[in-house]
Scaffold this active site. Structure first.
Site, short mmCIF file in Angstrom:
data_model
loop_
_atom_site.label_atom_id
_atom_site.label_comp_id
_atom_site.label_asym_id
_atom_site.label_seq_id
_atom_site.Cartn_x
_atom_site.Cartn_y
_atom_site.Cartn_z
N ARG A 59 11.62 31.01 -7.21
CA ARG A 59 12.18 31.98 -8.15
C ARG A 59 13.33 31.42 -9.00
O ARG A 59 13.39 31.70 -10.19
CB ARG A 59 12.59 33.27 -7.43
CG ARG A 59 11.44 33.93 -6.67
CD ARG A 59 11.76 35.34 -6.19
NE ARG A 59 11.90 36.24 -7.31
CZ ARG A 59 13.05 36.66 -7.78
NH1 ARG A 59 14.18 36.31 -7.21
NH2 ARG A 59 13.07 37.47 -8.81
N TYR A 92 8.02 37.29 -3.04
CA TYR A 92 7.73 36.28 -4.08
C TYR A 92 8.33 34.93 -3.74
O TYR A 92 8.79 34.20 -4.63
CB TYR A 92 8.18 36.77 -5.46
CG TYR A 92 7.50 38.06 -5.85
CD1 TYR A 92 6.13 38.11 -6.09
CD2 TYR A 92 8.23 39.25 -5.97
CE1 TYR A 92 5.51 39.30 -6.42
CE2 TYR A 92 7.60 40.45 -6.31
CZ TYR A 92 6.24 40.46 -6.53
OH TYR A 92 5.62 41.64 -6.88
N GLU A 129 2.61 51.42 -6.21
CA GLU A 129 2.28 50.05 -5.82
C GLU A 129 3.54 49.19 -5.63
O GLU A 129 3.70 48.19 -6.31
CB GLU A 129 1.43 49.40 -6.93
CG GLU A 129 0.22 50.19 -7.38
CD GLU A 129 -0.33 49.71 -8.73
OE1 GLU A 129 0.19 48.73 -9.30
OE2 GLU A 129 -1.29 50.34 -9.20
N PRO A 130 4.45 49.57 -4.76
CA PRO A 130 5.67 48.77 -4.63
C PRO A 130 5.42 47.48 -3.86
O PRO A 130 4.66 47.46 -2.89
CB PRO A 130 6.61 49.69 -3.84
CG PRO A 130 5.71 50.60 -3.07
CD PRO A 130 4.42 50.72 -3.83
N GLY A 131 6.05 46.41 -4.29
CA GLY A 131 5.96 45.14 -3.58
C GLY A 131 7.34 44.72 -3.11
O GLY A 131 7.74 44.93 -1.97
N ARG A 132 8.12 44.17 -4.06
CA ARG A 132 9.44 43.61 -3.75
C ARG A 132 10.33 44.55 -2.94
O ARG A 132 10.98 44.14 -1.99
CB ARG A 132 10.14 43.28 -5.07
CG ARG A 132 11.45 42.56 -4.89
CD ARG A 132 12.22 42.47 -6.23
NE ARG A 132 11.42 42.23 -7.38
CZ ARG A 132 11.22 41.04 -7.94
NH1 ARG A 132 11.79 39.98 -7.44
NH2 ARG A 132 10.46 40.93 -9.01
N GLY A 159 7.55 48.01 -9.01
CA GLY A 159 8.61 47.52 -9.90
C GLY A 159 10.03 47.80 -9.50
O GLY A 159 10.96 47.22 -10.09
N CYS A 192 11.07 16.14 -7.04
CA CYS A 192 11.47 15.28 -8.15
C CYS A 192 11.40 16.01 -9.48
O CYS A 192 10.54 15.73 -10.32
CB CYS A 192 10.60 14.04 -8.16
SG CYS A 192 10.70 13.20 -6.58
N TYR A 208 12.53 31.72 -12.85
CA TYR A 208 13.16 32.84 -13.58
C TYR A 208 14.67 32.73 -13.62
O TYR A 208 15.35 33.71 -13.90
CB TYR A 208 12.82 34.18 -12.91
CG TYR A 208 11.41 34.34 -12.41
CD1 TYR A 208 10.35 34.51 -13.29
CD2 TYR A 208 11.14 34.33 -11.05
CE1 TYR A 208 9.06 34.67 -12.82
CE2 TYR A 208 9.85 34.49 -10.58
CZ TYR A 208 8.82 34.65 -11.46
OH TYR A 208 7.55 34.80 -11.00
N1 LLP Z 1 1.49 46.49 -9.39
C1 LLP Z 1 1.13 45.56 -10.30
C2 LLP Z 1 -0.02 45.82 -11.15
C3 LLP Z 1 1.89 44.39 -10.44
O1 LLP Z 1 1.54 43.49 -11.35
C4 LLP Z 1 3.01 44.16 -9.60
C5 LLP Z 1 3.81 42.95 -9.71
C6 LLP Z 1 3.32 45.15 -8.65
C7 LLP Z 1 2.55 46.31 -8.57
C8 LLP Z 1 4.48 45.02 -7.70
O2 LLP Z 1 5.69 44.96 -8.38
P1 LLP Z 1 7.08 44.96 -7.54
O3 LLP Z 1 7.21 46.29 -6.87
O4 LLP Z 1 7.01 43.85 -6.57
O5 LLP Z 1 8.10 44.72 -8.58
N2 LLP Z 1 7.08 36.73 -9.16
C9 LLP Z 1 7.99 37.63 -9.81
C10 LLP Z 1 7.51 39.07 -9.78
C11 LLP Z 1 6.14 39.25 -10.39
C12 LLP Z 1 5.62 40.66 -10.30
C13 LLP Z 1 4.19 40.73 -10.67
N3 LLP Z 1 3.58 42.02 -10.56
C14 LLP Z 1 9.37 37.48 -9.17
O6 LLP Z 1 9.52 36.68 -8.27
O7 LLP Z 1 10.32 38.13 -9.59
#
Ligand code: LLP
Length: 425
Positions: A324, A383, A285-288, A248, A355, A328
């Site tokens: 995105r 994303y 669990e970092p993604g972004r 997050g 379109c 959003y």
């Molecule tokens: N763990 C779980 C259970 C999650 O659902 C998510 C993201 C993450 C970890 C990773 O979160 P992050 O570190 O990336 O914030 N498509 C949207 C973001 C959706 C996030 C969904 N879950 C966007 O483009 O902003």
């Protein structure tokens, strides 16, 4: 003389003599070689982002599981697998991807509210480290599936801590009204039920409160609430070996100022220490925040179109490549790849060929461009490609990973034959 100017949040994206580069590789040349739209990623940005997390956890027992939904391309997963990361997955497809990239199954955790029996079997056969289960119904099904295979499934229960992450409502997940997790009040009962089932082995506790979080407070609140539960659950003799605080952490899209990963974790670990949980294994669990600002998307200006109320800059990338903004109302910085002299800046909406009026990439941007020029859409590492679609029968873009003096094509441009292959006329 060249003066690369560093852009906030993206130190590996710089200008040299007016031309944008990623780790010293000119975007213009990469686009000429591979065509547009083209995603270009800096491996060093990813490794630096990972290093910040690791500094925050120095001397601790911590497992960083990259949430691959942010960018699940194999070339990106390989970078994190080679760096020793674990992975957070949410589908059987994502499991296949991380295994193909060389993940250690024991470092894989499986999140998500709707795992199917087939996905559970696949993950049990692979020997993943933990299922983050999200409901009582799922707990019972996983128990059954594990028993049928003669296995015990390692689980954490995802708790909904009911804290407001102060982010976009579509990416906020830890509030009572969200579909995610088990309510805080139900947690002890759910853990007692799970601990009594022979096909399950309780190993931890999990929460994830949302995405693009730019303040520390929601995290600190969630940590306190999770620790309250750990105490309550353990008072029933159920030992929680790891504490998973989800992902997050936000990135800088447009002057956003999220805490640095190392500073955030030092703050959170101080809370854990204060409450006597400093020795517990931490999972995150970092993604972004591991990939978002590593990437740009290069797109060509097809046409400029003056309008009565607005001017449009029509480019060859669209909402199917960069969803995105449409989904959003997200802001992504957009800049010309080459600074153009002699063309006056005009205020444009940058739009794609799809379109739909929702197909825009940026609104009211002052750009000195003309047809044939290239634009770079920033912060496109997370994303974007992972959410890309074939809407309007558009083929998905190519991706290049840059590291030092190497630029490697990690995904070729999709062809129309790729798309038609699964269909029967
Ligand atoms: N763990 C779980 C259970 C999650 O659902 C998510 C993201 C993450 C970890 C990773 O979160 P992050 O570190 O990336 O914030 N498509 C949207 C973001 C959706 C996030 C969904 N879950 C966007 O483009 O902003």
């Amino acid at each position: 003389m060249s003066h690369p100017s560093l852009l906030p949040g993206q130190p590996h994206v710089a200008r040299a003599e007016g031309a944008l580069q990623v780790e010293g590789q000119a975007l213009q040349a990469l686009a000429q070689q591979h065509g547009t739209p083209l995603f270009v990623y800096s491996q060093q940005w990813m490794l630096d982002a990972l290093a910040a997390y690791r500094r925050g956890f120095e001397g601790r027992d911590a497992l960083i599981c990259y949430a691959i939904k942010a960018n699940s391309s194999l070339g990106i997963l390989r970078v994190f697998a080679e760096a020793g990361c674990g992975f957070d997955i949410v589908s059987g497809g994502e499991l296949a991807r991380v295994l193909a990239a060389g993940a250690e199954p024991a470092k894989v955790i499986f999140s998500g509210v709707g795992k199917t029996r087939a996905e559970m079997r696949q993950a049990l056969a692979a020997g993943i480290g933990c299922f983050n289960v999200e409901s009582e119904a799922e707990i019972d099904v996983l128990n059954e599936v594990a028993l049928a295979l003669g296995k015990r499934a390692p689980i954490s229960v995802r708790i909904n801590p009911n804290v407001d992450p102060k982010t976009h409502p579509y990416i906020s997940t830890g509030l009572k009204g969200n579909k995610f997790g088990v309510a805080h009040d139900r947690a002890v009962a759910v853990y007692r039920h799970a601990a009594a089932l022979p096909g399950l082995e309780v190993v931890g506790i999990d929460c994830h409160i949302g995405s693009q979080i730019t303040e520390s407070d929601p995290y600190l609140d969630a940590v306190e609430r999770v620790l309250d539960l750990v105490q309550a659950i353990e008072s029933h003799g159920i030992r929680l070996h790891h504490l998973d605080f989800g992902g997050g952490l936000g990135i800088d899209y447009n002057g956003d100022t999220p805490p640095a990963a190392d500073a955030l974790w030092q703050q959170l670990l101080a809370r854990l220490d204060a409450r006597g949980f400093g020795e517990r294994r931490i999972v995150i669990e970092p993604g972004r925040s591991l990939v978002g600002n590593a990437g740009v998307c290069v797109t060509e200006v097809l046409y400029t179109k003056p309008g009565e109320e607005k001017n449009f800059c029509i480019v060859d990338a669209a909402m199917n490549d960069l969803p995105r903004p449409a989904m959003y109302q997200a802001f992504h910085r957009i800049e010309p790849v080459l600074r153009r002299e002699g063309v006056a800046a005009v205020r444009y909406d940058v739009v794609g060929p799809v379109c739909e009026s929702g197909d825009w990439l940026g609104r009211d941007r002052d750009l000195a461009v003309q047809a044939g020029d290239l634009l770079a859409v920033f912060s496109a590492g997370a994303y974007c490609m992972s959410m890309a679609s074939n809407y309007n029968t558009r083929t998905r873009a190519a991706e290049v990973l840059v590291h030092g003096d190497k630029a490697t094509l990690i995904r070729r441009r999709e062809t129309i034959e790729d798309q038609l292959r699964t269909e029967m006329p």
